[in-house]
Design a protein around this motif. Structure first.
Motif, PDB file in Angstrom:
ATOM      1  N   UNK A  54      35.489  45.688  41.737  1.00  0.00           N
ATOM      2  CA  UNK A  54      34.224  45.581  41.417  1.00  0.00           C
ATOM      3  C   UNK A  54      33.642  44.537  40.392  1.00  0.00           C
ATOM      4  N   UNK A  55      34.335  45.550  39.077  1.00  0.00           N
ATOM      5  CA  UNK A  55      33.783  44.344  37.848  1.00  0.00           C
ATOM      6  C   UNK A  55      34.864  43.086  37.478  1.00  0.00           C
ATOM      7  N   UNK A  56      35.603  43.164  38.319  1.00  0.00           N
ATOM      8  CA  UNK A  56      36.614  42.070  38.302  1.00  0.00           C
ATOM      9  C   UNK A  56      35.902  41.037  39.014  1.00  0.00           C
ATOM     10  N   UNK A  57      35.175  41.435  40.402  1.00  0.00           N
ATOM     11  CA  UNK A  57      34.395  40.795  41.611  1.00  0.00           C
ATOM     12  C   UNK A  57      33.174  39.314  40.828  1.00  0.00           C
ATOM     13  N   UNK A  58      33.004  40.424  40.244  1.00  0.00           N
ATOM     14  CA  UNK A  58      31.685  40.427  38.779  1.00  0.00           C
ATOM     15  C   UNK A  58      31.450  39.628  37.484  1.00  0.00           C
TER      16      UNK A  58
END
Length: 387
Positions: free
Chosen positions: A303-307
Motif C-alpha cells: 500500500x505504501x509503495x503504491x502511494x
C-alpha cells in the motif's frame, strides 16, 4: 540447594492444572520433533504459559524451568522467591539457589539427576532473561552436554490459543476498549496526559479491570513525535494530535491497541492516519490460515509503495500476542518471515507511520486467526477520533 516435592498450593493459578499439563505435553512433543532431550525455559512469558508463575522474581537471576519428556518439570528458582513460586505455579519439583554464583552448579546438579549425560539441551538463546554469562556458566558445568538454540520452540506452541486463553483475551480487550472510549471522551483543551491517564485507570478499575495507563504510551502534540512515552504533565492544545497505545490485562494476557485523535484539525497527522488505515486494512485482509508472516507484512508495505511513501513505515506490521504484551522470540510479522499462520493464533498490528515532520500517528487492531480469515477483538473503530 532445596528441593520440594510436596503438594503445592495453586490458589494463584488462573487456569486449571489440566490446562498447564496440556501445554507442557505440546512442548514435549515439539521437543521430540526438535531432537531435544531437555529444555531450559527462561523467558518469563513462556514460563508463565507453562506453569503459571509470572517470573517477576527473575529480574536479575534466571529461573529456568527444566523440561524432560516423561519427567515432572523441575523449576530452579532463587530461594528468596520460593514462597511466591509455590503459590503461583503448578510445579511440584522446585530447586533453589541463593546467589548468582550458585545458579549454574545447581542447574547442572538438577540436570544430572535426570541421567542426561551426553544429551542435547535446548536454551532460549534469543529471549530475555538468559545472559551470555549464564550460558557460559552452564556450558562450563555441563561440558559433556550439547546445547542447542530453542528460542522459538515454546513460542510456536503458545501462538495457538485455547478457548480459555481466548476468553481471557476477550475480557482484556473489553478493558482496552474502556480505555479507548475514556481517551476519546476526555480530550479537551488543557487536559494533560497524566490527567487523562488517571481518568483511564479510574474508568477501567470501575469496570472491573486493569490497564495501567502510566505503563503504556499516551502522548499529546509535539510529543507524538516520540516512539514511546509514558504520560507526563503535558497539556493538549487546540489543533494538536493525540496518540495512545494501551493494553487491558486478564490473567497475564494483554490486548494492546493503538488509537489516535485530533483536537480540532491537524492536516499532516490526519493524512498519516488515513494512510495507516489503508495499510492496516490490507494487513487484516492478508491474515488467514496458510499465509506466512512475511506475506502479511508485504501486503501492508505494498500500500505504501503504491502511494510512493514506503519510508513512512520503519517497523514490522505486527507480532504474536498472549501472555505479556510481547515476548522476544515470538512470531513477528516482518519482511521475509516464514512462520505459517494457523487458526486461533492472535496478533497485534500497530500501523504507526512517521511523517516528514516526525509525527508518529496510526492505528491498530488485535485479531484472532479464524478458519477463513480473522476476527477483530476490539469494538472501537480504528478511525481517527476528532474532538
Amino acid at each position: 540447594m532445596t528441593t520440594t516435592s510436596s503438594a503445592v498450593q495453586t490458589t494463584g493459578l488462573p487456569f486449571p492444572r489440566t490446562e498447564y499439563e496440556r501445554r507442557q505435553q505440546r512442548v514435549f512433543e515439539a521437543m521430540e520433533r526438535a531432537n531435544l532431550d531437555a529444555l531450559f525455559v527462561t523467558a518469563c512469558g513462556h514460563v508463565q504459559y507453562l506453569v503459571g508463575y509470572h517470573g517477576f522474581g527473575s529480574y536479575f537471576m534466571p529461573f529456568p524451568l527444566i523440561l524432560v519428556p516423561g519427567q515432572k518439570p523441575t523449576f530452579v528458582v532463587r530461594e528468596y522467591s520460593l514462597s511466591n513460586v509455590r503459590l503461583e505455579s503448578c510445579v511440584e519439583e522446585i530447586v533453589t539457589y541463593r546467589e548468582q554464583f550458585d545458579f549454574a552448579p545447581v542447574c547442572a546438579a538438577a540436570v544430572r539427576r535426570f541421567g542426561l549425560r551426553g544429551r542435547r539441551i535446548g536454551l532460549e538463546l534469543g529471549c530475555w532473561n538468559l545472559a551470555p554469562a549464564d550460558v557460559s556458566a552452564l556450558q562450563a558445568q555441563l561440558p559433556d552436554m550439547e546445547f542447542a538454540d530453542a528460542t522459538r520452540l515454546v513460542a510456536t506452541e503458545a501462538a495457538v490459543k485455547t478457548e480459555m486463553e481466548l476468553e481471557a483475551m476477550r475480557i482484556a480487550m473489553e478493558m482496552t476498549d474502556v480505555a479507548v472510549r475514556t481517551f476519546q471522551q476526555s480530550l479537551r483543551e488543557g487536559i494533560t496526559e497524566a490527567e487523562l491517564a488517571a481518568n483511564i485507570d479510574r474508568e477501567v478499575e470501575e469496570a472491573g479491570g486493569v490497564v495501567r495507563a502510566a505503563w503504556g504510551t499516551l502522548l499529546f502534540g509535539q510529543r507524538t513525535k516520540d516512539s514511546h512515552g509514558s504520560p507526563k504533565q503535558n497539556p493538549i492544545r487546540n489543533n494538536e494530535p493525540a496518540f495512545m497505545e494501551l493494553a487491558g490485562l486478564k490473567n497475564g494476557y494483554a490486548c494492546g491497541l493503538v488509537r489516535s485523535a485530533v483536537l480540532g484539525r491537524h492536516a499532516e497527522t490526519e493524512f498519516l492516519h488515513d494512510l495507516s488505515i489503508e495499510v492496516l486494512e490490507a494487513v487484516i485482509s492478508a491474515i488467514k490460515p496458510g499465509a506466512t508472516a512475511g506475506e502479511v507484512d508485504a501486503a501492508g508495505r505494498e500500500v505504501l509503495k503504491r502511494h510512493g511513501r514506503p519510508e513512512f513505515l520503519n517497523h514490522r506490521v505486527g507480532y504474536q500476542t498472549g501472555i505479556n504484551w510481547v515476548e522476544r522470540g515470538n512470531i513477528s510479522l516482518e519482511p521475509g518471515a516464514t512462520d505459517i499462520l494457523e487458526p486461533n493464533m492472535t496478533f497485534h498490528m500497530p500501523i504507526i507511520l512517521r511523517g516528514e515532520s516526525g509525527y508518529l500517528i496510526g492505528t491498530s487492531e488485535h485479531v484472532v486467526v479464524t478458519e477463513r480469515g480473522s476476527e477483530i477483538l476490539s469494538q472501537t473503530p480504528h478511525t481517527l477520533y476528532r474532538a
